[in-house]
Every structure is written in structure tokens, then in C-alpha cells.
Design an enzyme around this catalytic site. Structure first.
Site, PDB file in Angstrom:
ATOM      1  N   GLU A 187      17.293  -2.862  37.377  1.00 53.44           N
ATOM      2  CA  GLU A 187      16.034  -3.628  37.772  1.00 53.44           C
ATOM      3  C   GLU A 187      15.761  -3.191  39.838  1.00 53.44           C
ATOM      4  OE1 GLU A 187      17.902  -6.354  35.306  1.00 53.44           O
ATOM      5  OE2 GLU A 187      18.809  -6.088  37.127  1.00 53.44           O
ATOM      6  N   TYR A 203      14.401   7.147  41.408  1.00 57.65           N
ATOM      7  CA  TYR A 203      14.588   6.631  40.438  1.00 57.65           C
ATOM      8  C   TYR A 203      14.271   7.798  38.955  1.00 57.65           C
ATOM      9  CZ  TYR A 203      16.839   2.906  42.243  1.00 57.65           C
ATOM     10  OH  TYR A 203      17.818   1.711  42.995  1.00 57.65           O
TER      11      TYR A 203
END
Length: 160
Positions: A116, A128
Site C-alpha cells: 500500500e 513502484y
């Protein structure tokens, strides 16, 4: 991602990643407080020293400059916490640490890594995405944000 894929091709060859140990917790807590608006308490880190967790320290020389905490659940790795010293952000240390924990998770037989990230954390989200993660969901009100709550993007990287 294949286990044989090189993960050490960033410009931080002077950064070493090793297992985090309880003796590192004073330095970890210092970085945690510098790096997060709502830091984990020491007790949470202590709870992570269990067989189904992987805790990593990134260091340059004798200085701890980052860490990561990953939980293994069946065939899935879950990145719970990753932090890099504000002094060295933007120098590839986070990428180096992320690639290391991915390589170990692949080697350990995990099928994917999930995490998360705060919707407001554009730098982490871009990291990411650049490493092959994709957004798979959103958790409303996941993170504390002063008197309010902030949503989290849920991201995943499949290894198989």
C-alpha cells in the site's frame, strides 16, 4: 520477474543490504520518525522478528540509511514498511532495497509482492510503477492524516 534478473544495476554499489537485527532498532526508530508522519512504535518492529517476516537494512559504511519490512503469507509477500533516510532520498537507495527484497521473495518462492502507498506519495508510486508494479485497488481511509484519513493505492508485482 525472473529470479535470475539482475537487481543490482543502480548506481549505489556502495550500499549494502543485510538482514535487520534487533540491535538496529535505535537507528531504525530514528529513521522511522524522520521518514513517516505517523511512525510505527518500536513494539511493532519487535513483533516483526518472526519466521514469516523478512527485515532488511540498507547501509552505507556503518550507517543505516534505510530499511524494509516484508511479511510472507503463503505464496505472497507484503511490503509493510520501507523507509530511506531523507538525506539520501533520490539517490537510488529505495530502488536498491526494493530490488533486493523482490529478488529474495522470488528466491523464497513467493508469487507476488503487494503493498500500500499513500495516494499523495507520488515519488514512491512512480518508483513502484517503474519497477513493474500495477495498481490493483484502493483502500479508503487507510492511512492516518492528522485529524483525517488518506486513501492508499494497493499495488502488486507478479513474479510468475
Amino acid at each position: 520477474m525472473k529470479a535470475s534478473q539482475p537487481f543490482l544495476d543502480v548506481h549505489n554499489q556502495d550500499v549494502r543490504v543485510r538482514p535487520l537485527v534487533e540491535a538496529d532498532l535505535a537507528a531504525v526508530m530514528e529513521l522511522e520518525c524522520q521518514g513517516h508522519s505517523h511512525p510505527w512504535p518500536k513494539s511493532t518492529f519487535l513483533d516483526c522478528f518472526k519466521p514469516n517476516y523478512r527485515l532488511w537494512a540498507a547501509e552505507r559504511g556503518d550507517e543505516l540509511i534505510g530499511y524494509a519490512v516484508v511479511a510472507y503469507m503463503v505464496d505472497e509477500a507484503h511490503l509493510l514498511n520501507i523507509c530511506v533516510s531523507p538525506r539520501v532520498r533520490g539517490q537510488g537507495v529505495g530502488r536498491w532495497l526494493l530490488r533486493h527484497l523482490i529478488a529474495v521473495a522470488v528466491s523464497d518462492g513467493m508469487e507476488q509482492l503487494i503493498l500500500e502507498v499513500r495516494v499523495s506519495n507520488d515519488a514512491a508510486t512512480q518508483l513502484y510503477l517503474s519497477e513493474g508494479f500495477s495498481e490493483i485497488g484502493r483502500r479508503a481511509g487507510y492511512y492516518p492524516d492528522g485529524a483525517a484519513r488518506e486513501d492508499a493505492l494497493v499495488m502488486a508485482l507478479r513474479f510468475t
